[in-house]
Design a protein around this motif. Structure first.
Motif, PDB file in Angstrom:
ATOM      1  N   PRO A 193       5.342  -1.605  -4.930  1.00  0.00           N
ATOM      2  CA  PRO A 193       4.053  -2.296  -5.297  1.00  0.00           C
ATOM      3  C   PRO A 193       4.209  -3.870  -4.728  1.00  0.00           C
ATOM      4  O   PRO A 193       5.263  -4.390  -4.878  1.00  0.00           O
ATOM      5  CB  PRO A 193       4.201  -2.230  -6.949  1.00  0.00           C
ATOM      6  CG  PRO A 193       5.741  -2.020  -7.050  1.00  0.00           C
ATOM      7  CD  PRO A 193       6.155  -1.269  -6.275  1.00  0.00           C
ATOM      8  N   GLU A 195      -0.605  -3.823  -8.867  1.00  0.00           N
ATOM      9  CA  GLU A 195      -0.212  -2.639  -8.240  1.00  0.00           C
ATOM     10  C   GLU A 195       1.082  -1.884  -8.965  1.00  0.00           C
ATOM     11  O   GLU A 195       1.253  -0.719  -9.093  1.00  0.00           O
ATOM     12  CB  GLU A 195       0.528  -2.726  -6.852  1.00  0.00           C
ATOM     13  CG  GLU A 195       0.170  -1.567  -5.938  1.00  0.00           C
ATOM     14  CD  GLU A 195       0.071  -1.899  -4.603  1.00  0.00           C
ATOM     15  OE1 GLU A 195       1.045  -2.096  -3.828  1.00  0.00           O
ATOM     16  OE2 GLU A 195      -0.939  -2.031  -4.019  1.00  0.00           O
ATOM     17  N   ARG A 248     -10.423  -3.139  -6.225  1.00  0.00           N
ATOM     18  CA  ARG A 248      -9.522  -3.449  -7.085  1.00  0.00           C
ATOM     19  C   ARG A 248      -9.274  -4.858  -7.603  1.00  0.00           C
ATOM     20  O   ARG A 248      -9.943  -5.585  -6.945  1.00  0.00           O
ATOM     21  CB  ARG A 248      -8.058  -3.092  -6.034  1.00  0.00           C
ATOM     22  CG  ARG A 248      -8.051  -4.076  -4.914  1.00  0.00           C
ATOM     23  CD  ARG A 248      -6.627  -3.522  -4.137  1.00  0.00           C
ATOM     24  NE  ARG A 248      -6.230  -4.550  -3.176  1.00  0.00           N
ATOM     25  CZ  ARG A 248      -5.284  -4.371  -2.364  1.00  0.00           C
ATOM     26  NH1 ARG A 248      -4.229  -3.533  -2.659  1.00  0.00           N
ATOM     27  NH2 ARG A 248      -4.967  -5.470  -1.663  1.00  0.00           N
ATOM     28  N   ARG A 267      -8.262   2.008  -8.039  1.00  0.00           N
ATOM     29  CA  ARG A 267      -7.136   2.004  -7.335  1.00  0.00           C
ATOM     30  C   ARG A 267      -6.792   3.227  -6.788  1.00  0.00           C
ATOM     31  O   ARG A 267      -7.456   4.446  -7.257  1.00  0.00           O
ATOM     32  CB  ARG A 267      -5.953   1.720  -8.308  1.00  0.00           C
ATOM     33  CG  ARG A 267      -6.027   0.237  -8.876  1.00  0.00           C
ATOM     34  CD  ARG A 267      -6.152  -0.819  -8.042  1.00  0.00           C
ATOM     35  NE  ARG A 267      -4.918  -0.851  -7.066  1.00  0.00           N
ATOM     36  CZ  ARG A 267      -4.230  -1.836  -7.077  1.00  0.00           C
ATOM     37  NH1 ARG A 267      -4.351  -2.860  -7.514  1.00  0.00           N
ATOM     38  NH2 ARG A 267      -3.280  -2.045  -5.994  1.00  0.00           N
TER      39      ARG A 267
END
Length: 811
Positions: free
Chosen positions: A563, A568, A804, A808
């Motif tokens: 990530p 994320e 985003r 996602r």
């Protein structure tokens, strides 16, 4: 019989000398009943919300303080022989007084109490006081007296009959409560009253039978009559002077059975029991709804070991279950409406069984009534969890009384299909180094293998009992043996990657789980961290599992791209939780017949926390919920490794055969077909079909750029199989078209893929905390379209819904 609640006019104060903040010393605070000290202090503005940031740490003094609840009760004498002060639940070490005279002491949160106070009441104002001594001090004194007993945490929860998770857990805060947590009132009566009514319901063919066991309490030695009525059948029995009990048998022809979800209607009948004096005057009445159904546990040894199969109305049931913990640390806040919403969420995920875990409480009448209505099966643990428990007094007597009261109370509910003696304690005694620490001291064996089975057999032989979760059926066998009885799998999560689930074929899996953080809106409400990070102070405090973040990272490293930021990380950890449980459930369901149940840890949370739950502490659905809905679908299509290759497995959890054409196609990520086969599905009712796939499908030319897609019509979710982990796949950069269409109360977002979109997920709670979405984790191939329906109380910005961090995908 007249009943008057005493829920108004209470105050609360700390006993002088207790370790309280200066602002609270000598101060009386308005108290809510039912309620607890924490919520009263919170309402009064004297403490911060214990669920936010690390506020719980600064509130530990509450559980180490003695408290007094006080109320003034106006009373006018009547002609009743008895007036009882009835306390449905006191938490926990309580001394009850009326007008300065002690009427009783209690030390068990899980029991109700009744005190005769007629002689103490006077016309006009009367003072009722309930003093609660510190649960910590009581438990510590018992531990000092009886000797150390090991447990999973440092808190002394195993030395007090109280909701164990109040002392903290690997998903819960340490908030040790005190208070009048269930209703309290005055019950006035004469001659006699119904002390207990215990209906035992059985059914054979189309004939139902109810054996009603009645116990009375009396103040007059006169003959009594008890009558029972159900489905137009009426019977009565006499209770002679000096007697205290009667048994009434009712036989009902042509009954409609109560069935679990997916097997039929959960039909119930009103049952009424009344008590009369010699003149026929009604003295007391009891009424509930019952269901005619049979339940047994099939444990007859077979070629695979010892099964653990719930058989309801002579039909073996595959348990699509979830574990249930208390829905709030402060259980008086769990209303019937809140339970109904949570149950709707469970049913929406295709769940048919709830296991009430042994570190919480015996669940409420509302809980069981709602389960009865919905056809949800319930497994109720007796309240022992993750610890060695002393069997000396006063605990032996308390446990026996508690168990008898709860078995009697819950005997009316058809949804209750299994009593379990404890959570993981027999396993702990075997594997967690307890035997050396105990040095022959008691640890609970006598409860699980002697006392509790005897109480269930005596009071409710219509239901099976199992000594523990896990338990393999015999003491000379390891308690967590996959081939025998029930088991838990915790090496996955603790030490191993989730693909290890495929190495097990348990007979019944009562616990397995994988963590993820809660919804973003839940985090933002609970934490003031700025910025949020996996290891920011609030995130770290709301991660209670040992090395929890390291285990989350280990899972990400094994499967997903690294990530780039917190947003994320949040999406990917939630995705990995969903992937882990979906893989496990599909694998275990694919072995239906050998494995006959999975109970995912866990459905719900009790506060905002990183945990194994599918529904977070604010009631929001995590991506796991959507994955569970698919994995627990009535008809499941899944691709599974078999004998060095791959197989298509179709699981049918309906009462009708599943006959349909199916196709399995090997595609490139761009959607170009490379190989294809057709299969005619013919899956029997409540059955499974396994079809080995040919080598040209199971063996890709480019493992990092190909996948399998299995389909069997639009009504069944398709199955996907990727040949490489996401971190190794040569993903194209995501490209798609989107439209946003508003409607009254929400918006529809249509996404059309130009490239593959892996596990496309929309998180509208990032835009408004009350916004919800109907779908998640959708994988689209080029040219495919998905529609997300968002319900929201306010308009949401269209551009934010299609970019985003709200929208996602893995790529």
């Amino acid at each position: 019989m007249t009943q008057r609640t005493l829920h108004d006019g209470w105050t609360l104060h700390a006993v002088p000398g207790s370790p309280v903040p200066t602002a609270l010393a000598g101060r009386e605070v308005p108290a809510s009943v039912p309620g607890c000290v924490h919520t009263d202090l919170l309402t009064a503005g004297l403490i911060p919300d214990p669920y936010l940031d690390d506020n719980e740490v600064g509130l530990s003094w509450i559980g180490r303080t003695d408290w007094v609840y006080r109320s003034t009760v106006d009373w006018t004498p009547g002609g009743d022989d008895r007036v009882d002060l009835v306390c449905a639940g006191l938490d926990t070490v309580a001394t009850v007084s009326v007008n300065g005279t002690e009427v009783g002491r209690t030390e068990n949160m899980h029991r109700g109490y009744r005190f005769d106070v007629r002689s103490l009441l006077r016309p006009g104002d009367n003072t009722v006081e309930v003093r609660f001594d510190s649960a910590y001090r009581y438990a510590a004194a018992q531990r000092e007296r009886l000797g150390h007993r090991p447990n999973a945490y440092r808190e002394p929860f195993n030395f007090i009959r109280k909701m164990a998770c109040n002392f903290g857990w690997d998903w819960g805060p340490t908030l040790v409560t005190a208070g009048i947590w269930q209703p309290i009132g005055l019950h006035s009566w004469s001659t006699a009253r119904l002390a207990t009514v215990r209906p035992l319901v059985t059914v054979a063919d189309s004939t139902g039978r109810v054996t009603v066991h009645v116990e009375v309490e009396r103040v007059a030695e006169v003959p009594l009559t008890v009558r029972a009525s159900v489905a137009g059948v009426d019977v009565e029995a006499s209770i002679p002077a000096g007697a205290r009990a009667a048994v009434l048998d009712l036989t009902v022809a042509d009954v409609r059975r109560w069935w679990p979800r997916g097997y039929g209607e959960p039909h119930r009948y009103p049952l009424t029991v009344t008590l009369h004096d010699p003149a026929g005057t009604l003295l007391d009445e009891w009424s509930r709804r019952i269901g005619f159904r049979s339940v047994r546990l099939d444990t007859v040894p077979d070629a695979h070991g010892t099964p653990f199969t719930l058989v309801v109305n002579d039909v073996p049931v595959f348990a699509r279950g979830v574990n249930w913990i208390p829905d709030d640390v402060f259980p008086h806040r769990v209303t019937r409406d809140r339970l109904a919403h949570r149950f709707d969420q469970a049913v929406g995920a295709n769940v048919n069984l709830l296991r009430v875990w042994g570190g919480g409480r015996y669940e409420s009448d509302d809980f069981y009534d709602l389960a009865d209505d919905l056809g949800l099966l319930v497994q109720q643990d007796f309240l022992f969890a993750c610890a060695a428990y002393p069997e000396e007094e006063p605990f032996a007597t308390e446990v026996a009384a508690e168990a008898a009261e709860q078995v009697t109370r819950l005997s009316v509910h058809p949804s209750l299909v299994l009593w379990t003696g404890n959570n993981e304690n027999i396993w702990g005694w075997h594997d967690w180094g307890w035997q050396e620490q105990l040095d022959d001291r008691s640890w609970g064996r006598g409860y699980y293998l002697e006392l509790l089975p005897r109480i269930v057999a005596e009071l409710d032989p219509t239901r099976p009992y199992w000594p523990g979760s896990p338990w393999s059926g015999r003491e000379d066998r390891h308690p967590n043996e996959p081939a025998h009885g029930s088991m838990h799998i915790w090496d996955v999560w603790n030490t191993d990657d989730y693909v290890r689930y495929r190495e097990y074929v348990p007979r019944f899996l009562a616990e397995f789980g994988y963590q993820a953080p809660p919804a973003y809106a839940t985090l933002r409400r609970a934490l003031s961290d700025d910025p949020l990070a996996p290891d920011s102070p609030g995130m770290a405090h709301h991660q209670k599992a040992v090395d929890g973040d390291l285990k989350l990272q280990r899972g990400l490293d094994a499967h997903l791209p690294a990530p780039a930021d917190f947003d994320e990380w949040h999406y990917l950890t939630q995705l990995n939780q969903a992937r882990a449980i979906a893989l496990g459930v599909e694998h275990f369901r694919a072995h239906r017949g050998v494995c006959m149940g999975t109970i995912v840890w866990q459905l719900n949370d009790c506060w905002p926390v990183t945990s194994w739950a599918a529904i977070d502490g604010d009631g929001r659905r995590k991506p796991l919920w959507y994955a569970l809905r698919r994995a627990y679908a009535d008809r499941l299509l899944t691709v599974q490794p078999r004998d060095g290759g791959l197989a298509l497995v179709a699981v049918n959890e309906t009462g009708q055969p599943w006959r349909a054409p199916a196709t399995v196609t090997r595609l490139t990520l761009a959607g170009a077909p490379r190989a294809k086969t057709s299969v005619e599905l013919d899956v029997p009712a409540y059955g499974v079909m396994t079809v080995p796939l040919p080598a040209e499908l199971a063996g890709p030319h480019e493992p990092r750029a190909e996948l399998l897609v299995a389909e069997a019509g639009e009504e069944v979710d398709r199955a996907l199989w990727f040949f490489a982990e996401d971190k190794d796949v040569t993903w194209p950069r995501a490209d798609f078209d989107s439209t946003v269409e508003r409607f009254d109360g929400g918006v529809r977002i249509r996404v059309t893929a130009r490239t593959v979109l892996r596990d496309l997920t929309l998180q509208p709670d990032r835009l408004h905390p009350d916004a919800t979405v109907d779908e998640a984790l959708l994988t689209l191939l080029p040219g495919e379209t998905a529609t997300f329906t968002v319900h929201t109380p306010v308009p949401l910005e269209a551009s934010a819904l299609t970019t985003r961090p709200v929208l996602r995908a893995v790529n």
